[in-house]
Design an enzyme around this catalytic site. Structure first.
Site, PDB file in Angstrom:
ATOM      1  N   ASP A   1       0.875  -1.185   0.000  1.00  0.00           N
ATOM      2  CA  ASP A   1       0.000   0.000   0.000  1.00  0.00           C
ATOM      3  C   ASP A   1       0.907   1.228   0.000  1.00  0.00           C
ATOM      4  O   ASP A   1       2.119   1.122   0.222  1.00  0.00           O
ATOM      5  CB  ASP A   1      -0.890  -0.005   1.274  1.00  0.00           C
ATOM      6  N   SER A   2       0.296   2.379  -0.203  1.00  0.00           N
ATOM      7  CA  SER A   2       1.057   3.627  -0.122  1.00  0.00           C
ATOM      8  C   SER A   2       1.544   3.881   1.310  1.00  0.00           C
ATOM      9  O   SER A   2       2.477   4.642   1.515  1.00  0.00           O
ATOM     10  CB  SER A   2       0.172   4.794  -0.552  1.00  0.00           C
TER      11      SER A   2
ATOM     12  N   GLY B   1      -2.893   9.097  -3.421  1.00  0.00           N
ATOM     13  CA  GLY B   1      -4.198   9.594  -3.870  1.00  0.00           C
ATOM     14  C   GLY B   1      -4.146  10.869  -4.694  1.00  0.00           C
ATOM     15  O   GLY B   1      -5.059  11.152  -5.459  1.00  0.00           O
TER      16      GLY B   1
ATOM     17  N   CYS C   1      -4.111  -1.334  -2.006  1.00  0.00           N
ATOM     18  CA  CYS C   1      -4.285   0.111  -2.140  1.00  0.00           C
ATOM     19  C   CYS C   1      -5.174   0.332  -3.354  1.00  0.00           C
ATOM     20  O   CYS C   1      -4.878  -0.176  -4.447  1.00  0.00           O
ATOM     21  CB  CYS C   1      -2.914   0.747  -2.356  1.00  0.00           C
ATOM     22  N   ASN C   2      -6.246   1.073  -3.171  1.00  0.00           N
ATOM     23  CA  ASN C   2      -7.148   1.325  -4.302  1.00  0.00           C
ATOM     24  C   ASN C   2      -6.493   2.205  -5.356  1.00  0.00           C
ATOM     25  O   ASN C   2      -6.683   1.987  -6.552  1.00  0.00           O
ATOM     26  CB  ASN C   2      -8.426   2.000  -3.809  1.00  0.00           C
TER      27      ASN C   2
ATOM     28  N   GLU D   1      -5.040   9.741   9.332  1.00  0.00           N
ATOM     29  CA  GLU D   1      -3.618   9.677   9.702  1.00  0.00           C
ATOM     30  C   GLU D   1      -3.282  10.640  10.836  1.00  0.00           C
ATOM     31  O   GLU D   1      -2.349  10.413  11.591  1.00  0.00           O
ATOM     32  CB  GLU D   1      -2.748   9.978   8.479  1.00  0.00           C
TER      33      GLU D   1
ATOM     34  N   CYS E   1     -11.108   2.913  -0.502  1.00  0.00           N
ATOM     35  CA  CYS E   1      -9.782   3.285   0.004  1.00  0.00           C
ATOM     36  C   CYS E   1      -9.537   2.423   1.229  1.00  0.00           C
ATOM     37  O   CYS E   1     -10.435   2.291   2.087  1.00  0.00           O
ATOM     38  CB  CYS E   1      -9.742   4.767   0.375  1.00  0.00           C
ATOM     39  N   THR E   2      -8.346   1.854   1.326  1.00  0.00           N
ATOM     40  CA  THR E   2      -8.101   0.899   2.413  1.00  0.00           C
ATOM     41  C   THR E   2      -7.930   1.579   3.783  1.00  0.00           C
ATOM     42  O   THR E   2      -7.828   0.907   4.801  1.00  0.00           O
ATOM     43  CB  THR E   2      -6.887   0.006   2.084  1.00  0.00           C
ATOM     44  N   HIS E   3      -7.906   2.910   3.789  1.00  0.00           N
ATOM     45  CA  HIS E   3      -7.932   3.614   5.074  1.00  0.00           C
ATOM     46  C   HIS E   3      -9.343   3.653   5.676  1.00  0.00           C
ATOM     47  O   HIS E   3      -9.508   3.786   6.887  1.00  0.00           O
ATOM     48  CB  HIS E   3      -7.498   5.078   4.903  1.00  0.00           C
TER      49      HIS E   3
HETATM   50  N1  DGL Z   1      -4.802   3.439   1.128  1.00  0.00           N
HETATM   51  C1  DGL Z   1      -4.782   4.155  -0.124  1.00  0.00           C
HETATM   52  C2  DGL Z   1      -5.891   3.656  -1.053  1.00  0.00           C
HETATM   53  O1  DGL Z   1      -6.529   2.644  -0.807  1.00  0.00           O
HETATM   54  C3  DGL Z   1      -5.004   5.643   0.060  1.00  0.00           C
HETATM   55  C4  DGL Z   1      -3.923   6.419   0.663  1.00  0.00           C
HETATM   56  C5  DGL Z   1      -3.197   7.301  -0.307  1.00  0.00           C
HETATM   57  O2  DGL Z   1      -3.752   8.262  -0.842  1.00  0.00           O
HETATM   58  O3  DGL Z   1      -2.053   6.993  -0.532  1.00  0.00           O
HETATM   59  O4  DGL Z   1      -6.120   4.275  -2.080  1.00  0.00           O
END
Ligand code: DGL
Length: 282
Positions: free
Chosen positions: A24-25, A57, A87-88, A168, A200-202
């Site tokens: 992921d990012s 993102g 990560c999406n 975050e 989004c995985t967050h």
């Molecule tokens: N977790 C990332 C996703 O699923 C989003 C975080 C980012 O913007 O890097 O897209």
């Protein structure tokens, strides 16, 4: 894949204890890693969070592809048997790049296809909402994939850009997060939806508040368990399941490390995570 002779030489079990590579990012993909370890407790995991380049993102597709390629190379060097793009933003913009690199060395799973399969399976949702980062929403990947299944779905997508920095920064169950969530979700773009994909995985971290906003009246689709189940099927189909594994080991790497990442990673993985610094671009 190695045949291993078990106990009294009567049975052979096919097992592949090479690790599953997840990236992921940042630490958001730990929500997916957490679901994977619960559904596949015998699997070894290697997680890479590209915290030095976070957020993805707001990056261009080319930049996300470049970073994803570097991480894929690293995970293949760690002998990962499969790659999960947790990560999406990377799933939407770099899936083909990652697949092009792994070839037949390792299958690749993104977080978008299993969710699209899930929401279109029973045809029960007519109007689907999608929220995610700018790069995910601008790619239109969810809407395109859903319409490939059936053009009859209405898909309303909206970038909820402040959700990642809000999470975050630790604004989760308070007035600030409630105000931000309410402001985005009240927008006309999402009027009339009967399910909402957390693209989004967050976002699973704020699923409760999103549910509360909708008074639990619509389904909120959180990809983590759906992806973990799809991973189990993919491993099974490719004879890559670990079988019995008594020495499960998970390793967590990040490209930059701060005390904040250490703290929030526990929130995403639901237990202490030993983050190791790994610079793969120098
Ligand atoms: N977790 C990332 C996703 O699923 C989003 C975080 C980012 O913007 O890097 O897209």
């Amino acid at each position: 894949m190695k045949p291993v002779l078990i106990k009294d030489w009567l049975f052979y079990f096919i097992m592949d204890n090479r690790p599953i590579g997840i990236f992921d990012s940042g630490v958001g993909g730990l929500t997916v890693a957490n679901a994977i370890r619960q559904i596949l407790p015998g699997e070894n995991l290697i997680y890479f969070g590209d915290t030095s380049h976070l957020p993805y993102g707001d990056k261009s597709p080319e930049t996300i592809q470049h970073y994803s390629a570097g991480i894929t190379k690293f995970l293949l060097e760690q002998d990962c048997k499969i790659i999960v793009i947790a990560c999406n933003s990377a799933s939407a913009n770099a899936f083909e790049t990652v697949k092009g690199m792994t070839g037949n060395k390792a299958p690749v799973l993104n977080v978008i296809d299993p969710v699209v399969e899930y929401v279109t399976k029973y045809n029960e949702y007519k109007h689907i909402g999608v929220i995610g980062t700018k790069s995910t929403i601008n790619s239109n990947t969810y809407a395109d994939k859903i319409h490939c299944k059936d053009k009859g779905y209405i898909v309303s997508s909206m970038a909820t850009t402040l959700f990642v920095p809000m999470i975050e920064e630790g604004f989760i169950y308070d007035d600030i997060s409630n105000a931000i969530i309410r402001t985005y979700l009240s927008r006309h773009e999402l009027n009339g939806i009967n399910c909402l994909i957390l693209g989004c995985t967050h976002y699973p971290i704020i699923k409760n508040q999103i549910n509360k906003f909708y008074n639990f009246e619509i389904d909120i689709i959180d990809s983590s368990k759906i992806v973990a189940n799809a991973l189990r099927e993919l491993l099974d189909k490719n004879n890559l399941l670990s079988g019995k594994n008594e020495s499960v080991e998970h390793k967590f790497f990040v490209s930059d490390i701060t005390p904040a990442f250490k703290i929030i990673s526990k929130m995403f993985f639901e237990e202490d995570v030993d983050l190791k610094l790994q610079n793969i671009w120098d």
